[in-house]
Motif scaffolding. Structure first.
Motif, PDB file in Angstrom:
ATOM      1  N   HIS A  80       0.836  -1.204   0.000  1.00  0.00           N
ATOM      2  CA  HIS A  80       0.000   0.000   0.000  1.00  0.00           C
ATOM      3  C   HIS A  80       0.867   1.249   0.000  1.00  0.00           C
ATOM      4  N   ALA A  81       0.363   2.309  -0.633  1.00  0.00           N
ATOM      5  CA  ALA A  81       1.094   3.579  -0.684  1.00  0.00           C
ATOM      6  C   ALA A  81       1.240   4.174   0.719  1.00  0.00           C
ATOM      7  N   ASP A  82       0.246   3.978   1.545  1.00  0.00           N
ATOM      8  CA  ASP A  82       0.273   4.477   2.921  1.00  0.00           C
ATOM      9  C   ASP A  82       1.099   3.516   3.769  1.00  0.00           C
ATOM     10  N   PRO A  83       2.255   3.955   4.279  1.00  0.00           N
ATOM     11  CA  PRO A  83       3.098   3.061   5.083  1.00  0.00           C
ATOM     12  C   PRO A  83       2.377   2.473   6.299  1.00  0.00           C
ATOM     13  N   ALA A  84       1.379   3.167   6.793  1.00  0.00           N
ATOM     14  CA  ALA A  84       0.636   2.657   7.948  1.00  0.00           C
ATOM     15  C   ALA A  84      -0.096   1.360   7.596  1.00  0.00           C
ATOM     16  N   LEU A  85      -0.478   1.221   6.333  1.00  0.00           N
ATOM     17  CA  LEU A  85      -1.170   0.009   5.903  1.00  0.00           C
ATOM     18  C   LEU A  85      -0.185  -1.110   5.573  1.00  0.00           C
ATOM     19  N   GLY A  86       1.041  -0.752   5.227  1.00  0.00           N
ATOM     20  CA  GLY A  86       2.089  -1.745   4.976  1.00  0.00           C
ATOM     21  C   GLY A  86       1.791  -2.636   3.792  1.00  0.00           C
ATOM     22  N   VAL A  87       2.141  -3.896   3.935  1.00  0.00           N
ATOM     23  CA  VAL A  87       1.983  -4.898   2.880  1.00  0.00           C
ATOM     24  C   VAL A  87       0.969  -5.928   3.350  1.00  0.00           C
ATOM     25  N   GLU A  88       0.098  -6.306   2.441  1.00  0.00           N
ATOM     26  CA  GLU A  88      -0.888  -7.345   2.743  1.00  0.00           C
ATOM     27  C   GLU A  88      -0.709  -8.520   1.795  1.00  0.00           C
ATOM     28  N   TYR A  89      -0.997  -9.699   2.321  1.00  0.00           N
ATOM     29  CA  TYR A  89      -0.968 -10.917   1.527  1.00  0.00           C
ATOM     30  C   TYR A  89      -2.378 -11.474   1.496  1.00  0.00           C
ATOM     31  N   ALA A  90      -2.769 -11.994   0.335  1.00  0.00           N
ATOM     32  CA  ALA A  90      -4.113 -12.549   0.182  1.00  0.00           C
ATOM     33  C   ALA A  90      -4.060 -13.746  -0.758  1.00  0.00           C
ATOM     34  N   LEU A  91      -5.016 -14.631  -0.591  1.00  0.00           N
ATOM     35  CA  LEU A  91      -5.124 -15.743  -1.525  1.00  0.00           C
ATOM     36  C   LEU A  91      -5.664 -15.237  -2.853  1.00  0.00           C
ATOM     37  N   THR A  92      -5.100 -15.723  -3.928  1.00  0.00           N
ATOM     38  CA  THR A  92      -5.632 -15.457  -5.257  1.00  0.00           C
ATOM     39  C   THR A  92      -6.778 -16.436  -5.498  1.00  0.00           C
ATOM     40  N   PRO A  93      -7.535 -16.261  -6.575  1.00  0.00           N
ATOM     41  CA  PRO A  93      -8.557 -17.276  -6.881  1.00  0.00           C
ATOM     42  C   PRO A  93      -7.940 -18.681  -7.014  1.00  0.00           C
ATOM     43  N   LEU A  94      -6.750 -18.764  -7.580  1.00  0.00           N
ATOM     44  CA  LEU A  94      -6.076 -20.062  -7.684  1.00  0.00           C
ATOM     45  C   LEU A  94      -5.764 -20.614  -6.291  1.00  0.00           C
ATOM     46  N   GLY A  95      -5.301 -19.761  -5.392  1.00  0.00           N
ATOM     47  CA  GLY A  95      -5.030 -20.179  -4.017  1.00  0.00           C
ATOM     48  C   GLY A  95      -6.298 -20.612  -3.308  1.00  0.00           C
ATOM     49  N   ARG A  96      -7.385 -19.888  -3.533  1.00  0.00           N
ATOM     50  CA  ARG A  96      -8.672 -20.248  -2.924  1.00  0.00           C
ATOM     51  C   ARG A  96      -9.151 -21.612  -3.406  1.00  0.00           C
ATOM     52  N   SER A  97      -8.805 -21.937  -4.653  1.00  0.00           N
ATOM     53  CA  SER A  97      -9.246 -23.225  -5.198  1.00  0.00           C
ATOM     54  C   SER A  97      -8.566 -24.405  -4.498  1.00  0.00           C
ATOM     55  N   LEU A  98      -7.512 -24.139  -3.739  1.00  0.00           N
ATOM     56  CA  LEU A  98      -6.835 -25.203  -2.977  1.00  0.00           C
ATOM     57  C   LEU A  98      -7.510 -25.485  -1.641  1.00  0.00           C
ATOM     58  N   LEU A  99      -8.361 -24.596  -1.182  1.00  0.00           N
ATOM     59  CA  LEU A  99      -8.943 -24.754   0.157  1.00  0.00           C
ATOM     60  C   LEU A  99      -9.735 -26.052   0.308  1.00  0.00           C
TER      61      LEU A  99
END
Length: 132
Positions: A80-99
């Motif tokens: 994120h541009a705002d340093p307060a928000l930092g970096v986020e990680y999320a599952l992609t649709p491909l990652g979600r398909s592994l659940l």
């Protein structure tokens, strides 16, 4: 004494470079990938949030695991541009398909929990592995 029937030799091209098994995004022996995927199941998380349940994972190993999952297309990284928000990680649709396949594996583990523990104990205890 049982005599083992000879098997056909394994073909040298069993695991060619383009073999689907080589594309498995993480190895089943990989300690942390499945846990990271579970942590991201409910939505995006920051690195510091992931460190809470994954406190046994060193920051370096967690970074390597996240990069590997990102490289395989299972996780996205958003800086994120705002340093307060930092970096986020999320599952992609491909990652979600592994659940769902992972749920099946977890169910199998739960069903065979005692057998797995017994096998590990037998292996780890030489007297149980090789009774006199």
């Amino acid at each position: 004494m049982t005599v083992r029937q000879p098997l056909e030799p394994l073909p040298p091209d069993l695991f060619e470079e383009l073999c689907p098994s080589a594309m498995v995004p993480f190895r089943f022996g990989d300690k942390w990938s499945a846990l990271v995927i579970r942590c991201l199941e409910d939505g995006p998380r920051r690195f510091s949030e992931l460190r809470v349940p994954l406190h046994r994972v060193t920051p370096k190993m967690l970074t390597q695991t996240l990069r590997g999952l990102e490289r395989s297309g299972l996780v996205s990284r958003t800086a994120h541009a705002d340093p307060a928000l930092g970096v986020e990680y999320a599952l992609t649709p491909l990652g979600r398909s592994l659940l769902e396949p992972m749920r099946v594996v977890y169910g199998w583990v739960a069903e065979h929990w005692e057998e797995l523990l017994d096998a590990q104990e037998r292996y780890d205890t030489p007297a149980l592995r090789n009774p006199a």
